[in-house]
Structures are given as structure tokens and as C-alpha cells.
Design a protein around this motif. Structure first.
Motif, mmCIF file in Angstrom:
data_model
loop_
_atom_site.group_PDB
_atom_site.id
_atom_site.type_symbol
_atom_site.label_atom_id
_atom_site.label_comp_id
_atom_site.label_asym_id
_atom_site.label_seq_id
_atom_site.Cartn_x
_atom_site.Cartn_y
_atom_site.Cartn_z
ATOM 1 N N UNK A 63 0.906 -1.295 0.064
ATOM 2 C CA UNK A 63 0.002 -0.021 -0.216
ATOM 3 C C UNK A 63 0.867 1.209 0.030
ATOM 4 N N UNK A 64 1.724 1.244 0.938
ATOM 5 C CA UNK A 64 2.731 2.307 0.900
ATOM 6 C C UNK A 64 3.416 2.751 -0.472
ATOM 7 N N UNK A 65 3.871 1.594 -1.092
ATOM 8 C CA UNK A 65 4.557 1.490 -2.479
ATOM 9 C C UNK A 65 3.668 2.267 -3.376
ATOM 10 N N UNK A 66 2.539 2.160 -3.300
ATOM 11 C CA UNK A 66 1.404 2.599 -4.200
ATOM 12 C C UNK A 66 0.927 4.070 -3.532
ATOM 13 N N UNK A 67 1.326 4.559 -2.698
ATOM 14 C CA UNK A 67 0.979 5.773 -2.151
ATOM 15 C C UNK A 67 -0.514 5.776 -1.288
ATOM 16 N N UNK A 68 -0.736 4.583 -0.807
ATOM 17 C CA UNK A 68 -1.922 4.571 0.103
ATOM 18 C C UNK A 68 -1.945 3.893 1.382
ATOM 19 N N UNK A 69 -2.688 3.678 1.963
ATOM 20 C CA UNK A 69 -2.529 3.085 3.362
ATOM 21 C C UNK A 69 -3.759 2.325 3.944
ATOM 22 N N UNK A 70 -3.722 1.456 4.883
ATOM 23 C CA UNK A 70 -4.604 0.884 5.631
ATOM 24 C C UNK A 70 -6.148 1.583 5.606
ATOM 25 N N UNK A 71 -6.245 2.941 5.709
ATOM 26 C CA UNK A 71 -7.544 3.567 6.140
ATOM 27 C C UNK A 71 -8.251 3.571 4.685
ATOM 28 N N UNK A 72 -7.492 3.539 3.321
ATOM 29 C CA UNK A 72 -7.961 3.552 2.399
ATOM 30 C C UNK A 72 -8.325 2.373 1.564
ATOM 31 N N UNK A 73 -8.433 1.159 2.148
ATOM 32 C CA UNK A 73 -8.826 -0.149 1.852
ATOM 33 C C UNK A 73 -10.608 -0.162 1.596
ATOM 34 N N UNK A 74 -10.880 -0.522 0.592
ATOM 35 C CA UNK A 74 -12.265 -0.623 0.186
ATOM 36 C C UNK A 74 -12.899 -1.932 0.473
ATOM 37 N N UNK A 75 -12.169 -2.918 0.168
ATOM 38 C CA UNK A 75 -12.551 -4.282 0.216
ATOM 39 C C UNK A 75 -11.632 -5.514 0.454
ATOM 40 N N UNK A 76 -11.691 -6.352 1.355
ATOM 41 C CA UNK A 76 -10.457 -7.282 1.729
ATOM 42 C C UNK A 76 -11.470 -8.620 1.330
ATOM 43 N N UNK A 77 -10.467 -9.711 0.902
ATOM 44 C CA UNK A 77 -10.753 -11.104 0.889
ATOM 45 C C UNK A 77 -9.860 -11.684 1.843
ATOM 46 N N UNK A 78 -10.299 -12.437 2.866
ATOM 47 C CA UNK A 78 -9.455 -13.168 3.508
ATOM 48 C C UNK A 78 -9.494 -14.693 3.142
ATOM 49 N N UNK A 79 -8.451 -15.259 2.883
ATOM 50 C CA UNK A 79 -8.431 -17.036 2.743
ATOM 51 C C UNK A 79 -7.612 -17.447 3.727
ATOM 52 N N UNK A 80 -8.314 -18.401 4.319
ATOM 53 C CA UNK A 80 -7.945 -19.322 5.534
ATOM 54 C C UNK A 80 -7.812 -20.770 5.147
ATOM 55 N N UNK A 81 -6.844 -21.513 5.594
ATOM 56 C CA UNK A 81 -6.816 -22.805 5.581
ATOM 57 C C UNK A 81 -7.645 -23.592 6.574
ATOM 58 N N UNK A 82 -7.811 -23.049 7.686
ATOM 59 C CA UNK A 82 -8.345 -23.698 8.714
ATOM 60 C C UNK A 82 -9.614 -23.194 9.529
ATOM 61 N N UNK A 83 -10.797 -23.557 9.266
ATOM 62 C CA UNK A 83 -11.861 -23.077 10.065
ATOM 63 C C UNK A 83 -11.767 -22.440 11.371
ATOM 64 N N UNK A 84 -10.738 -23.152 12.015
ATOM 65 C CA UNK A 84 -10.567 -22.967 13.691
ATOM 66 C C UNK A 84 -9.870 -21.768 13.745
ATOM 67 N N UNK A 85 -9.248 -21.156 12.660
ATOM 68 C CA UNK A 85 -8.601 -19.681 12.967
ATOM 69 C C UNK A 85 -9.439 -18.570 12.834
ATOM 70 N N UNK A 86 -10.643 -18.768 12.529
ATOM 71 C CA UNK A 86 -11.678 -17.628 12.206
ATOM 72 C C UNK A 86 -11.717 -16.663 13.196
ATOM 73 N N UNK A 87 -11.763 -17.159 14.621
ATOM 74 C CA UNK A 87 -12.018 -16.481 15.837
ATOM 75 C C UNK A 87 -10.558 -15.550 16.061
ATOM 76 N N UNK A 88 -9.783 -16.249 15.903
ATOM 77 C CA UNK A 88 -8.260 -15.596 16.023
ATOM 78 C C UNK A 88 -8.177 -14.525 14.949
ATOM 79 N N UNK A 89 -8.506 -14.764 13.601
ATOM 80 C CA UNK A 89 -8.408 -14.192 12.520
ATOM 81 C C UNK A 89 -9.110 -12.608 12.904
ATOM 82 N N UNK A 90 -10.346 -12.777 13.402
ATOM 83 C CA UNK A 90 -11.377 -11.468 13.582
ATOM 84 C C UNK A 90 -10.680 -10.586 14.863
ATOM 85 N N UNK A 91 -10.182 -11.475 15.761
ATOM 86 C CA UNK A 91 -9.444 -10.730 16.959
ATOM 87 C C UNK A 91 -8.184 -9.717 16.224
ATOM 88 N N UNK A 92 -7.197 -10.620 15.501
ATOM 89 C CA UNK A 92 -5.977 -9.935 15.176
ATOM 90 C C UNK A 92 -6.409 -8.695 13.836
#
Length: 129
Positions: A63-92
């Protein structure tokens, strides 16, 4: 015709498969799925939290290389390999993304990612300019 800008891997990074880390078209940046690899190509050691932290560090660099940052993200796709990581992913995720600028998000649990040791991958679309 709007300009297209392609962002490659960092100059000191290990070669990656054939793709751009991100592509900007107009005021929109499309960020490829980012893995838990450091610039030397090492997978973040440890657990899910360590891999998540590396992916977010990589995302911030792109993002920094492109001149933007985390506050300018519009849409995120998160791919996980384990369903058990969903709660931890939400916390992080809650700690990594500004509360006042939470993007739209899809989270999917997939059978596998390109490297068996990867526990997650994150891609996004962000505003630039």
C-alpha cells in the motif's frame, strides 16, 4: 484512457510467481493475495498470529509503495486454510484495521493455498490518489 501502474515485488525480495503485487487503474488499487513470506522468502515462523502479522506487514508495504494506506482499503478477501482460525483472525483483524475505516470483507475457508504451510492469504482493493 486511464493510466495503469503495476507494482512488482520489492527489489530485494526473492522472486515470486509471475504476477504483480498490485495493479492501479485510475484511483483504484488491486492488491494480489499476500502470503506470510518475508522479503527473503521465509514463511513467518510460528502460529497463525505470526503469519497474520507478516501478511499485514506485507500489505502495508504494498500500500505504501502505491501511495496509500490501511485507511483507504475498500474491500478485503481473507483466505484461511483452517476454520478453527476464524475467531483468532477476527481478533487480529480488529487490531490491524482502523475501527473508523473498516473495509467490506469476505472470509473464506479454502482447502489449500499454493504452499501447504500457508495458513492464510489476504487480497484487497484500495483507493489511491
Amino acid at each position: 484512457m486511464e493510466k495503469i501502474t503495476r507494482y512488482a515485488t520489492p527489489a530485494d525480495a526473492r522472486p515470486f510467481p509471475p504476477f504483480s503485487m498490485a495493479v492501479a487503474h485510475g484511483n483504484t488499487l488491486y492488491v494480489s493475495g499476500l502470503a506470510p513470506l518475508d522479503t527473503a522468502g521465509n514463511i513467518a515462523a510460528g502460529d497463525f498470529a505470526a503469519q497474520f502479522a507478516q501478511v499485514i506487514a506485507n500489505l502495508k508495504l504494498v500500500l505504501a509503495d502505491a501511495g496509500t494506506d490501511m485507511t483507504r482499503i475498500l474491500k478485503v478477501n481473507v483466505l484461511l486454510t483452517r476454520a478453527g482460525d476464524v475467531a483468532e483472525m477476527n481478533r487480529l483483524y480488529r487490531a490491524a484495521f482502523p475501527a473508523e475505516a473498516l473495509p467490506a470483507r469476505t472470509t473464506s475457508v479454502v482447502v489449500a493455498l499454493p504452499v501447504p504451510e500457508f495458513l492464510l492469504e489476504i487480497e484487497c482493493v484500495a483507493a489511491v490518489g
